[in-house]
Design a protein around this motif. Structure first.
Motif, PDB file in Angstrom:
ATOM      1  N   SER A 116      55.222  50.874  27.883  1.00  0.00           N
ATOM      2  CA  SER A 116      54.360  51.816  27.169  1.00  0.00           C
ATOM      3  C   SER A 116      53.445  51.091  26.195  1.00  0.00           C
ATOM      4  O   SER A 116      52.248  51.392  26.075  1.00  0.00           O
ATOM      5  CB  SER A 116      55.232  52.831  26.427  1.00  0.00           C
ATOM      6  N   ARG A 117      53.990  50.070  25.490  1.00  0.00           N
ATOM      7  CA  ARG A 117      53.169  49.314  24.560  1.00  0.00           C
ATOM      8  C   ARG A 117      52.081  48.536  25.312  1.00  0.00           C
ATOM      9  O   ARG A 117      50.921  48.462  24.876  1.00  0.00           O
ATOM     10  CB  ARG A 117      54.054  48.358  23.751  1.00  0.00           C
TER      11      ARG A 117
ATOM     12  N   GLN B  22      50.754  49.402  28.134  1.00  0.00           N
ATOM     13  CA  GLN B  22      49.737  50.365  28.578  1.00  0.00           C
ATOM     14  C   GLN B  22      48.787  50.746  27.431  1.00  0.00           C
ATOM     15  O   GLN B  22      47.566  50.852  27.591  1.00  0.00           O
ATOM     16  CB  GLN B  22      50.406  51.594  29.171  1.00  0.00           C
ATOM     17  N   ASP B  23      49.376  50.965  26.243  1.00  0.00           N
ATOM     18  CA  ASP B  23      48.526  51.311  25.088  1.00  0.00           C
ATOM     19  C   ASP B  23      47.569  50.160  24.752  1.00  0.00           C
ATOM     20  O   ASP B  23      46.370  50.368  24.455  1.00  0.00           O
ATOM     21  CB  ASP B  23      49.412  51.632  23.877  1.00  0.00           C
TER      22      ASP B  23
ATOM     23  N   LYS C 260      44.819  50.088  27.225  1.00  0.00           N
ATOM     24  CA  LYS C 260      43.831  51.163  26.979  1.00  0.00           C
ATOM     25  C   LYS C 260      42.876  50.782  25.844  1.00  0.00           C
ATOM     26  O   LYS C 260      41.643  50.960  25.927  1.00  0.00           O
ATOM     27  CB  LYS C 260      44.557  52.456  26.643  1.00  0.00           C
ATOM     28  N   ILE C 261      43.423  50.230  24.772  1.00  0.00           N
ATOM     29  CA  ILE C 261      42.581  49.839  23.638  1.00  0.00           C
ATOM     30  C   ILE C 261      41.622  48.712  24.045  1.00  0.00           C
ATOM     31  O   ILE C 261      40.411  48.711  23.733  1.00  0.00           O
ATOM     32  CB  ILE C 261      43.468  49.416  22.457  1.00  0.00           C
TER      33      ILE C 261
END
Length: 238
Positions: free
Chosen positions: A191-192, A194-195, A198-199
């Protein structure tokens, strides 16, 4: 030991049963002999009755001879009457003695039969108790052996197997917990990532638009000012 005790009980029961049968047989013999005695007493009483009648007749004849002054017949009747009375007295005494003996024998035989019956009832009750006691003893032995075997099973091979199953269950639970924790950790890392992606992707997209001149740097950086509100003109007074 149980078989020996059972065999001993059987022997004792056989001895008592034989004793009861022998006692009954003796009582039956005594009763039969007493019945024969009663028959003799009855015959003796009949003889006494006949002798009583004969004495009455001889007394009558003796009185007639005395009235007739018949010396010969009078002496003969007097001698017969004396002999008859002596026999009659002996028979009466014997009859009384035999009658007492018969009554005594009857009481003894009756009491013996009552004792035999009482003893037989007690024997049957004791025999039933012995049978129940032996059954309970055998049942107790079976229960003790079964409980001992069950305790051995619970504490021996069965207990070891149960302990191994508990260990397997604990190991499986530990493995499952470790797997779940690992999955959570891996999920949070993904999840980290992926975040972060995205950024990074959004920043790269903005850089691309700047390079292509699609977005003014200042305009993109500073927001446009809001227009000032227009003032109303005053109307001149006349």
């Amino acid at each position: 030991m149980a078989e020996k005790a059972t065999e001993t009980d059987a022997i004792n029961q056989a001895v008592v049963e034989r004793g009861i049968r022998d006692s009954k047989a003796k009582a039956d013999k005594a009763h039969y002999a007493n019945g024969q005695l009663a028959g003799q007493i009855a015959l003796l009483k009949d003889q006494i009755k006949r002798q009583d009648r004969q004495r009455t007749e001889l007394q009558s004849l003796l009185q007639a001879a005395a009235a007739a002054n018949d010396e010969a017949n009078g002496a003969h009747y007097a001698e017969e009457l004396a002999t008859l009375e002596a026999d009659l007295n002996d028979n009466k005494a014997q009859a009384d003695s035999l009658e007492q003996l018969y009554k005594q024998n009857t009481e003894i035989i009756a009491e013996s039969l009552r004792e035999i019956q009482r003893f037989q009832r007690e024997f049957e009750a004791v025999k039933a108790k012995v049978a129940i006691g032996r059954s309970l003893e055998n049942l107790s032995g079976m229960m003790k052996s079964s409980i001992t075997e069950l305790q051995g099973m619970m504490g021996g091979e069965m207990g070891q197997s149960m302990q191994q199953l508990r260990q397997s269950a604990a190991s499986g639970e530990g493995q499952m917990r470790a797997t779940l924790d690992l999955a959570k950790e891996m999920g949070s890392g993904i999840s980290r990532q992926q975040d972060a992606r995205k950024i990074r992707g959004a920043a790269l997209f903005q850089e691309y638009k700047k390079k292509m001149g699609m977005v003014q740097p200042e305009a993109a950086a500073t927001p446009s000012p809001t227009p000032a509100p227009t003032e109303r003109q005053k109307i001149a007074e006349q």
